[in-house]
Design an enzyme around this catalytic site. Structure first.
Site, short mmCIF file in Angstrom:
data_model
loop_
_atom_site.label_atom_id
_atom_site.label_comp_id
_atom_site.label_asym_id
_atom_site.label_seq_id
_atom_site.Cartn_x
_atom_site.Cartn_y
_atom_site.Cartn_z
N GLU A 88 -5.67 -11.11 -1.36
CA GLU A 88 -6.56 -10.82 -0.30
C GLU A 88 -7.85 -10.70 -0.71
O GLU A 88 -8.65 -9.59 -0.65
CB GLU A 88 -6.24 -9.42 0.40
CG GLU A 88 -4.75 -9.57 0.98
CD GLU A 88 -4.23 -8.36 1.72
OE1 GLU A 88 -5.18 -7.80 2.36
OE2 GLU A 88 -3.12 -8.20 1.97
N GLU B 1 0.84 -1.22 -0.01
CA GLU B 1 -0.25 0.01 -0.14
C GLU B 1 0.70 1.51 -0.09
O GLU B 1 0.81 2.22 0.72
CB GLU B 1 -0.99 -0.04 1.22
CG GLU B 1 -2.01 -1.13 1.20
CD GLU B 1 -2.65 -1.11 2.52
OE1 GLU B 1 -2.57 -0.60 3.18
OE2 GLU B 1 -3.76 -1.92 2.55
#
Ligand code: GLA
Length: 423
Positions: free
Chosen positions: A314, A209
């Site tokens: 994910e 991220e």
């Protein structure tokens, strides 16, 4: 998918916050749970008991609600068997599964998955909570569970702006640390994990991220202290210390063109500088509105054209309304109900819509199987998913393929339908 920060920090917080019905597990022999499926619906039965955290605003659900039923277990291929040759099926685990290797959830994992990721136990906050303390217990058990069951083991995560304790970014006097000091800390951390686990952890999320949704570099302590080229320098460091592990750049909302293109450009730029980045991780925290299937398709096509292998790292599918859909800052009883509409069960018609979405998503994945290496679900069953607590705490969500009792749902059958024909 825009995200506000509401970190779920550890497995216990999942347990404490679980407020699903206390229905005993069916006790079915999950070791032999290799399933193909039929599905049916029955009248909703009001739950016999609520867990402590159930919303006090709840009233009896309308009598005409028909609850989705789990699938009838039948002999058939497991998820991993069905998609063998297309991509690896992975799942993220918390300690309740890998620390109880004979439990029903562990048996389900052994049956259906060939790779495991840790939800939390390899994050700095868990494994390296203070400067002088490493807590290896859970991580060791996680890695051993994978090894003992012949599964690939995934490492998550080395550099992230969340679940990283403040001490990492402070010197011994509690002042902001220098770049040199932070590099030393990171090197010591990565070297320690490399020494302990080495190639036993075959793949690592190196940086998580680092990008904003518009493709710009995220402000974070890592960037502020190490400088704007820190992502490349981190990959350089980790490839030196972990030469035998595959190294991943991982991020969410990679279906957004600006973010997707920025990630691809960043990886190609590193490769042009001879810095090893083996693949990109598309997290895959999706909901029924976003991303569209076309957006997923376009993202996978973009990375394939750039020569970048993709891992869906994910995956889950939030089926609840978002706060943006429900107006009003003060959540009175009506709004709470609107935000948490399926506390008693997932209605059969919603279940069918959700399952259809799962099927279409896997149709896209299968189309891109040449460049898609792994699909990892973020959790084993609905009961313990982080989406029961994010972005609103204490709701009842249905984001995975297995229900609270670890039974396969309609989603499971729809996903299996997409498995490519075997030679
Ligand atoms: C992000 C992180 C994961 C996890 C999820 C939510 O995607 O990469 O480690 O915290 O959020 O559970």
């Amino acid at each position: 998918m825009g995200r506000e920060v509401l970190p779920v920090t550890d497995a216990e917080s999942y347990l404490r916050s679980t407020r699903r019905f206390s229905t005993p597990f069916a006790g079915s022999a999950l070791a032999s749970l290799a399933l193909a499926c039929g599905s049916g619906v029955t009248e909703r039965q009001p739950p016999s008991a609520h867990s402590a955290g159930a919303p006090s605003t709840s009233s009896e659900p309308p009598a005409d609600v028909i609850c989705a039923e789990p699938l009838e277990p039948k002999a058939g291929p497991s998820l991993q068997q069905a998609f063998e040759g297309a991509f690896t099926m992975g799942v993220a685990l918390d300690p309740t599964t890998f620390a109880n290797p004979e439990s029903e959830s562990a048996e389900l994992v052994k049956t259906h998955f060939a790779q495991i990721s840790p939800e939390n136990v390899l994050k700095w906050s868990e494994i390296h909570p203070t400067k002088t303390q490493y807590r290896f217990n859970d991580a060791d058990r996680f890695v051993e569970f994978g090894e003992q069951n012949g599964m690939a083991v995934y490492g998550h995560v080395l550099v992230w702006h969340q679940q990283t304790p403040d001490w990492v970014f402070q010197d011994d006097a509690g002042q902001p640390i220098s770049a040199e000091g932070l590099w030393a800390r990171l090197e010591e951390h990565v070297a320690t994990l490399a020494e302990r686990y080495g190639a036993r952890i075959g793949t690592w999320d190196v940086v998580n991220e680092a990008l904003m949704d518009d493709g710009s570099l995220r402000e974070s302590p890592w960037r502020t202290i190490l400088g704007d080229d820190y992502v490349a320098e981190v990959f350089e460091l980790v490839s030196r210390l972990m030469p035998d592990s595959r190294l991943i750049y991982n991020d969410y909302s990679m279906f957004l063109p600006a973010k997707r293109d920025a990630a691809a450009a960043m990886i190609l730029d590193m490769r042009a500088r001879d810095i090893r980045v083996d693949a990109v991780g598309m997290q895959g925290h999706y909901n029924l509105r976003r991303p569209t299937l076309d957006e997923v398709d376009a993202a996978l096509a973009t990375f394939a054209e750039a020569g970048i292998e993709v891992l869906v790292t994910e995956l889950d599918l939030d089926v609840l309304p978002s706060q943006r859909d429900v107006q009003g800052a003060d959540l009175d009883a009506v709004e709470a109900n609107a935000l948490d509409p399926y506390r008693y069960c997932l209605p059969a018609d919603v279940d069918a819509t959700v399952a259809e979405h799962w099927g279409r998503l896997f149709e896209v994945f299968v189309r891109h199987r040449e460049s898609l290496a792994t699909v990892t679900f973020w959790g084993v069953s609905d009961e313990r998913s982080w989406l029961n607590d994010w972005p609103v705490r204490g709701r009842t969500n249905y984001p995975l393929l297995f229900n609270d009792q670890l039974q396969p749902k309609t989603n499971f059958a729809k996903v299996l339908e997409q498995a490519p024909p075997r030679d």
